[in-house]
Design a protein around this motif. Structure first.
Motif, PDB file in Angstrom:
ATOM      1  N   ASN A   1      -3.386   7.336  16.326  1.00 35.00           N
ATOM      2  CA  ASN A   1      -3.961   6.180  15.589  1.00 35.00           C
ATOM      3  C   ASN A   1      -3.952   5.169  16.579  1.00 35.00           C
ATOM      4  O   ASN A   1      -4.940   4.435  16.589  1.00 35.00           O
ATOM      5  CB  ASN A   1      -2.802   5.957  14.496  1.00 35.00           C
ATOM      6  CG  ASN A   1      -3.640   5.001  13.544  1.00 35.00           C
ATOM      7  OD1 ASN A   1      -4.496   4.426  13.639  1.00 35.00           O
ATOM      8  ND2 ASN A   1      -2.612   4.808  12.325  1.00 35.00           N
TER       9      ASN A   1
ATOM     10  N   ASP B   1       7.635   5.023  15.406  1.00 37.94           N
ATOM     11  CA  ASP B   1       8.107   5.095  16.617  1.00 37.94           C
ATOM     12  C   ASP B   1       8.039   3.811  17.500  1.00 37.94           C
ATOM     13  O   ASP B   1       7.532   2.986  17.106  1.00 37.94           O
ATOM     14  CB  ASP B   1       7.691   6.573  17.391  1.00 37.94           C
ATOM     15  CG  ASP B   1       6.251   6.448  17.350  1.00 37.94           C
ATOM     16  OD1 ASP B   1       5.684   5.445  17.322  1.00 37.94           O
ATOM     17  OD2 ASP B   1       5.455   7.676  17.720  1.00 37.94           O
TER      18      ASP B   1
ATOM     19  N   PRO C   1       1.432  11.186  15.505  1.00 43.80           N
ATOM     20  CA  PRO C   1       0.201  10.596  14.833  1.00 43.80           C
ATOM     21  C   PRO C   1       0.096   9.194  15.136  1.00 43.80           C
ATOM     22  O   PRO C   1      -0.939   8.552  15.144  1.00 43.80           O
ATOM     23  CB  PRO C   1       0.586  10.621  13.259  1.00 43.80           C
ATOM     24  CG  PRO C   1       1.975  11.154  13.054  1.00 43.80           C
ATOM     25  CD  PRO C   1       2.374  11.677  14.660  1.00 43.80           C
TER      26      PRO C   1
ATOM     27  N   GLY D   1      -6.101   3.733   1.190  1.00 47.53           N
ATOM     28  CA  GLY D   1      -4.865   4.741   1.436  1.00 47.53           C
ATOM     29  C   GLY D   1      -5.054   6.128   0.603  1.00 47.53           C
ATOM     30  O   GLY D   1      -6.161   6.167  -0.527  1.00 47.53           O
ATOM     31  N   GLY D   2      -4.470   7.097   0.837  1.00 52.55           N
ATOM     32  CA  GLY D   2      -4.647   8.406   0.060  1.00 52.55           C
ATOM     33  C   GLY D   2      -3.832   8.196  -1.107  1.00 52.55           C
ATOM     34  O   GLY D   2      -3.254   7.259  -1.416  1.00 52.55           O
TER      35      GLY D   2
ATOM     36  N   LEU E   1       3.434   6.089   5.638  1.00 47.85           N
ATOM     37  CA  LEU E   1       1.942   6.405   5.712  1.00 47.85           C
ATOM     38  C   LEU E   1       1.529   5.717   6.746  1.00 47.85           C
ATOM     39  O   LEU E   1       1.967   4.555   7.126  1.00 47.85           O
ATOM     40  CB  LEU E   1       1.124   6.027   4.365  1.00 47.85           C
ATOM     41  CG  LEU E   1       1.661   6.617   3.103  1.00 47.85           C
ATOM     42  CD1 LEU E   1       0.609   5.877   1.896  1.00 47.85           C
ATOM     43  CD2 LEU E   1       1.262   8.168   3.220  1.00 47.85           C
ATOM     44  N   SER E   2       0.484   6.143   7.305  1.00 50.39           N
ATOM     45  CA  SER E   2      -0.118   5.497   8.598  1.00 50.39           C
ATOM     46  C   SER E   2      -0.648   4.112   8.131  1.00 50.39           C
ATOM     47  O   SER E   2      -0.615   3.264   9.003  1.00 50.39           O
ATOM     48  CB  SER E   2      -1.153   6.213   9.342  1.00 50.39           C
ATOM     49  OG  SER E   2      -2.342   6.897   8.499  1.00 50.39           O
ATOM     50  N   LEU E   3      -1.063   3.800   6.864  1.00 53.86           N
ATOM     51  CA  LEU E   3      -1.644   2.750   6.639  1.00 53.86           C
ATOM     52  C   LEU E   3      -0.553   1.487   6.571  1.00 53.86           C
ATOM     53  O   LEU E   3      -0.835   0.320   6.482  1.00 53.86           O
ATOM     54  CB  LEU E   3      -2.218   2.669   4.966  1.00 53.86           C
ATOM     55  CG  LEU E   3      -1.348   2.997   3.784  1.00 53.86           C
ATOM     56  CD1 LEU E   3      -0.835   1.669   3.469  1.00 53.86           C
ATOM     57  CD2 LEU E   3      -2.491   3.454   2.688  1.00 53.86           C
TER      58      LEU E   3
ATOM     59  N   ASP F   1      -3.973  11.289   9.150  1.00 53.20           N
ATOM     60  CA  ASP F   1      -4.521  10.767   8.257  1.00 53.20           C
ATOM     61  C   ASP F   1      -5.684   9.693   9.054  1.00 53.20           C
ATOM     62  O   ASP F   1      -6.755   9.753   8.647  1.00 53.20           O
ATOM     63  CB  ASP F   1      -3.581   9.880   7.338  1.00 53.20           C
ATOM     64  CG  ASP F   1      -4.285   9.002   6.380  1.00 53.20           C
ATOM     65  OD1 ASP F   1      -5.199   9.609   5.733  1.00 53.20           O
ATOM     66  OD2 ASP F   1      -3.554   8.322   5.625  1.00 53.20           O
ATOM     67  N   GLU F   2      -5.017   8.669   9.787  1.00 56.61           N
ATOM     68  CA  GLU F   2      -5.894   7.724  10.479  1.00 56.61           C
ATOM     69  C   GLU F   2      -5.777   8.244  11.775  1.00 56.61           C
ATOM     70  O   GLU F   2      -4.570   8.249  12.347  1.00 56.61           O
ATOM     71  CB  GLU F   2      -5.658   6.348  10.158  1.00 56.61           C
ATOM     72  CG  GLU F   2      -5.542   5.923   8.950  1.00 56.61           C
ATOM     73  CD  GLU F   2      -5.144   4.812   8.501  1.00 56.61           C
ATOM     74  OE1 GLU F   2      -5.818   3.489   8.905  1.00 56.61           O
ATOM     75  OE2 GLU F   2      -4.157   4.448   7.713  1.00 56.61           O
TER      76      GLU F   2
ATOM     77  N   GLN G   1       6.675   8.340  10.114  1.00 59.88           N
ATOM     78  CA  GLN G   1       5.968   8.424  11.376  1.00 59.88           C
ATOM     79  C   GLN G   1       6.111   7.011  12.375  1.00 59.88           C
ATOM     80  O   GLN G   1       5.561   7.106  13.365  1.00 59.88           O
ATOM     81  CB  GLN G   1       4.451   8.126  11.103  1.00 59.88           C
ATOM     82  CG  GLN G   1       3.929   9.124  10.067  1.00 59.88           C
ATOM     83  CD  GLN G   1       2.427   9.021   9.692  1.00 59.88           C
ATOM     84  OE1 GLN G   1       1.742   8.445  10.697  1.00 59.88           O
ATOM     85  NE2 GLN G   1       2.187   9.347   8.635  1.00 59.88           N
TER      86      GLN G   1
ATOM     87  N   PHE H   1       1.455   0.791   9.126  1.00 66.00           N
ATOM     88  CA  PHE H   1       1.431   0.480  10.351  1.00 66.00           C
ATOM     89  C   PHE H   1       0.665  -0.942  10.309  1.00 66.00           C
ATOM     90  O   PHE H   1       1.127  -2.064  10.683  1.00 66.00           O
ATOM     91  CB  PHE H   1       0.494   1.207  11.390  1.00 66.00           C
ATOM     92  CG  PHE H   1       0.814   2.560  11.626  1.00 66.00           C
ATOM     93  CD1 PHE H   1       1.990   2.974  10.938  1.00 66.00           C
ATOM     94  CD2 PHE H   1       0.254   3.452  12.635  1.00 66.00           C
ATOM     95  CE1 PHE H   1       2.465   4.224  11.157  1.00 66.00           C
ATOM     96  CE2 PHE H   1       0.840   4.593  12.350  1.00 66.00           C
ATOM     97  CZ  PHE H   1       1.757   5.315  11.889  1.00 66.00           C
TER      98      PHE H   1
ATOM     99  N   SER I   1       2.639  15.275  12.378  1.00 64.35           N
ATOM    100  CA  SER I   1       2.399  15.088  10.964  1.00 64.35           C
ATOM    101  C   SER I   1       0.691  15.315  10.622  1.00 64.35           C
ATOM    102  O   SER I   1      -0.060  15.378  11.511  1.00 64.35           O
ATOM    103  CB  SER I   1       3.149  14.035  10.252  1.00 64.35           C
ATOM    104  OG  SER I   1       2.219  13.026  10.335  1.00 64.35           O
ATOM    105  N   VAL I   2       0.495  15.319   9.363  1.00 68.64           N
ATOM    106  CA  VAL I   2      -0.850  15.579   8.885  1.00 68.64           C
ATOM    107  C   VAL I   2      -1.537  14.201   9.456  1.00 68.64           C
ATOM    108  O   VAL I   2      -1.020  13.265   9.226  1.00 68.64           O
ATOM    109  CB  VAL I   2      -0.874  15.706   7.443  1.00 68.64           C
ATOM    110  CG1 VAL I   2      -2.217  15.967   7.187  1.00 68.64           C
ATOM    111  CG2 VAL I   2       0.073  16.751   7.002  1.00 68.64           C
TER     112      VAL I   2
ATOM    113  N   GLY J   1       0.817  -1.251   0.089  1.00 72.90           N
ATOM    114  CA  GLY J   1      -0.049   0.042  -0.023  1.00 72.90           C
ATOM    115  C   GLY J   1       0.729   1.329   0.067  1.00 72.90           C
ATOM    116  O   GLY J   1       0.298   2.038  -0.113  1.00 72.90           O
TER     117      GLY J   1
END
Lengths: 209, 447
Positions: B394, A179, B390, B136-137, A148-150, B427-428, A177, A152, B424-425, A97
């Motif tokens: 999340n 951590d 974030p 996803g974006g 991206l957070s997706l 998203d989720e 992102q 994760f 950060s921005v 993704g």
């Protein structure tokens, strides 16, 4: 005194470096020894990166220059040329993704410079592809990248599936992102804030200092 | 003569700034209720005081910078947000009503119209269902869209370069525009026909048709989005950000040469890179000021990418990144705007450099920067904003979010000049975590 080719590469002088390579080959010098000088330069670049005097630009630039040098030399290399023994294997990729590659490429490059065999699966890599690669290459380390957070969830399911398939490489994750919260969520063994963290982790896992 | 009597062009930068904020805070809006009006005025005033370092506002403002969060919180995937415009508009409105942030969470950088991008066959971006997963974006495809030997083309005439060289490369539907040349060729009108002929070629015609079709699709999207934006303001949510710009180095790196390409240029043709950065200063300023009116919202969003800690050395930052970015910010300040750089990644090593700005005229949104150090370095110089991770929003719990926010507020809010936001921005994120962040500003952020 370092060789002028090493100087040119460490000095980030692409034109000079390529000219020197051509001149050396024209003089009949052994292609393998020219490539070895390239590796010597990369070692210096890696050391400077590690000590904090070089940054991403020098790392990427020297990597690109080495590719160009190798492209000139490879066709002339004798078949018996042997690769140096590797200190360990790392399977690397950006998870499903996510198509970001800058961070992953840097990690791969730095691991390679530090003597690891790096199996880079690319971007948007499905869980099954990681499982297959782990099965085939039996790496000490699985390195998962994502911005991206997706990522994760993709990281988590990748780790789960690799372990469910009966493999247990040490897993490090990294990206914008990432951590310790994400590390715990994915049940990875470690997370890295920069490329050197991946090297330290891989060396520790492989039992070298 | 006071400021009200002078024409706009005669105003000093400070007078322009004052006018912009006055127009923003006192905007004559047809609010949905007296409560909504009171909420709007209080929020706008709060934002003004925090942003311009005008002492302390009544409490710490909380303004989540979001990507797809508002849509997701209402059950929409990014794919749905980009294809069902009215549902997206409704979702964004509902999410704002539900969360009650101090500035609106806007849709325009997230719920963009996928069909318009499809019509133009855009290649520089992948989006849900078109190279990126549905859940996803959109994501950028970075490569050398501009070649190493094209700096002169760019610097000589950016419009000619972007329209006739760059766009045909990044959008398959606009390939026909490569057959056009600068309108300079028809200025001496007798040479016009040879220029006009180009517009009749089948390739150009095809691209023009696609551009018009994409425009119609964008209109349909705007027909859902812009009334909703008006409604959000009428509901009491100010939209302080009305425009965006970028650091010249990032324009070169993100958009044109790619990170790898630009890094090689830094070594192979450093003077050219510096010249291009300088050339792009007025380009980046006019991006905002060209269509600005005295009523344009005061804040300008400037996402920063390739100057973060680790991306380059201090020396490279001071040479390649900062000078032209600073000029862009000064150019915007000159027009009464407040540049709001969003420093993604860490900026710990940059704090001493970026302090060199006029006090109270910028607001810095930090991501992974140590906020205590940021406050120390930027206190009295710039408002700082951030930086709830974030990952915590999340994956964490409301209690963890509350603890982080409380700690952050107690550390950096004293004296004003702080806005609570994600790092950060966003998203989720869990809805309850977002509420915990907003609640923290109300509970611990009162001055």
């Amino acid at each position: 005194m370092a060789h002028e080719l090493v100087d040119a590469l460490v000095g980030m002088r692409q034109k000079d470096a390529l000219r020197i390579v051509e001149e050396m080959l024209d003089r009949g010098e052994d292609p393998q020894s020219v490539l070895d000088l390239g590796q010597e330069a990369m070692q210096i670049v890696g050391d400077k990166f590690e000590e904090g005097s070089f940054f991403l630009p020098e790392l990427m630039m020297s990597g690109e220059m080495l590719k160009m040098v190798a492209a000139i030399i490879k066709p002339r290399l004798a078949e018996q040329a042997t690769e140096k023994a590797k200190i360990g294997t790392v399977v690397l990729g950006t998870v499903r993704g996510d198509i970001h590659d800058i961070g992953k490429d840097i990690v791969g490059f730095v691991l390679d410079m530090n003597g690891f065999k790096v199996v880079d699966l690319g971007i948007n890599v499905a869980e099954e592809a990681f499982v297959e690669a782990v099965k085939e290459h039996q790496p000490q380390v699985l390195a998962l990248s994502g911005f991206l957070s997706l990522a994760f969830d993709s990281m988590k399911s990748t780790v789960d599936q690799v372990r469910a398939a009966g493999f247990d490489p040490k897993v490090i994750i990294g990206g914008g992102q990432i951590d310790d919260t994400v590390r715990a969520y994915t049940s990875a063994d470690a997370y890295g804030g920069d490329a050197m963290a991946a090297v330290a982790f891989a060396k520790q896992t492989a039992g070298v200092s | 003569m006071n400021a009200d009597e002078k024409s706009w062009s005669q105003l000093t930068p400070d007078e322009k700034l004052e006018q912009r904020w006055k127009a923003f805070v006192e905007a004559p809006i047809d609010f949905v209720s007296p409560e909504a009006e009171a909420a709007y005025r209080a929020r706008a005033t709060r934002l003004q005081k925090a942003t311009l370092l005008q002492g302390t506002p009544d409490r710490v403002p909380v303004t989540p910078l979001t990507h797809y969060y508002p849509g997701r919180s209402q059950g929409l995937t990014p794919y749905e947000a980009m294809t069902d415009y009215q549902r997206a508009a409704d979702a964004w409105l509902q999410s704002n009503l539900d969360l009650q942030p101090d500035a609106m969470m806007g849709p325009l950088f997230a719920a963009i119209p996928a069909r318009a991008y499809e019509i133009l066959d855009v290649k520089i971006m992948s989006w849900p269902g078109h190279g990126a997963p549905m859940e996803g974006g959109f994501q950028y495809n970075e490569t050398e869209w501009m070649h190493a030997d094209e700096y002169d083309l760019l610097m000589d005439d950016p419009t000619d370069f972007f329209l006739h060289v760059y766009m045909p490369r990044v959008a398959g539907g606009l390939e026909g525009l490569a057959g056009l040349v600068s309108p300079q060729d028809m200025i001496e009108i007798v040479t016009g026909p040879a220029y006009w002929m180009r517009w009749a070629s089948p390739e150009v015609q095809e691209s023009l048709e696609k551009l018009a079709a994409a425009g119609r699709e964008a209109q349909a999207w705007g027909g859902a989005m812009f009334p909703m934006l008006g409604r959000m303001v009428a509901e009491g949510f100010p939209g302080p950000v009305g425009a965006m710009s970028k650091a010249p180095f990032d324009i070169l790196s993100d958009t044109l040469r790619g990170t790898r390409g630009l890094i090689m240029d830094m070594f192979n043709q450093p003077d050219t890179v510096l010249e291009a950065c300088d050339r792009l200063v007025s380009f980046a300023v006019k991006w905002v000021t060209r269509r600005a009116t005295p009523h344009s919202p005061p804040c300008v969003f400037i996402p920063l990418h390739k100057g973060a800690d680790g991306f380059m050395s201090d020396e490279q930052f001071k040479t390649f990144y900062w000078p032209s970015l600073r000029k862009v910010m000064l150019g915007l300040i000159e027009e009464g705007f407040v540049p709001c750089p969003f420093a993604e990644g860490g900026y710990n090593d940059r704090l001493e450099v970026i302090r060199d700005l006029p006090p109270g005229r910028t607001a810095w949104h930090f991501d992974r920067t140590d906020m205590r150090r940021a406050k120390e370095a930027m206190g009295g110089i710039a408002c700082i904003e951030g930086n709830v991770p974030p990952s915590l929003l999340n994956l964490g719990t409301p209690d963890e979010v509350t603890a982080y926010c409380r700690d952050l507020i107690e550390a950096v809010a004293p004296g004003g000049g702080f806005i609570l936001d994600g790092g950060s921005v966003i998203d989720e994120a869990k809805v309850e975590n977002m509420h915990a962040m907003v609640r923290a500003a109300h509970e611990y952020g009162v001055y």
